[in-house]
Design a protein around this motif. Sequence first.
Motif: not given
Length: 83
Positions: A26-35, A37-49
């Motif tokens: 079993h695995a729990d992953v919290r706060g997953l974000e995929i950005r 090309k490392r861009r922080h000026d736009v929302p993440p491609l994927i964001s999962v709580k």
Amino acid sequence: MTSLADRFESEVEIAEVRVGWFPRPHADVRGLEIRHKRRHDVPPLISVKQLTIDAGPGFLLHKHVDEVRLDGLRDPNPAEETR
């Protein structure tokens, strides 16, 4: 994480990971974000709580998971409201 980052040409951020083996893998992953090309000026491609992965006893042999649950998947491009 490296293969995920390479696949999406992105930066992967994870706030916390917890892994357990009993009574089953079993695995729990919290706060997953995929950005992209490392861009922080736009929302993440994927964001999962929270991402939860459950596997059966044959997980190591077959590399198969039984269930994946996503909680708090955020859409970076929400549809415009219609009136």
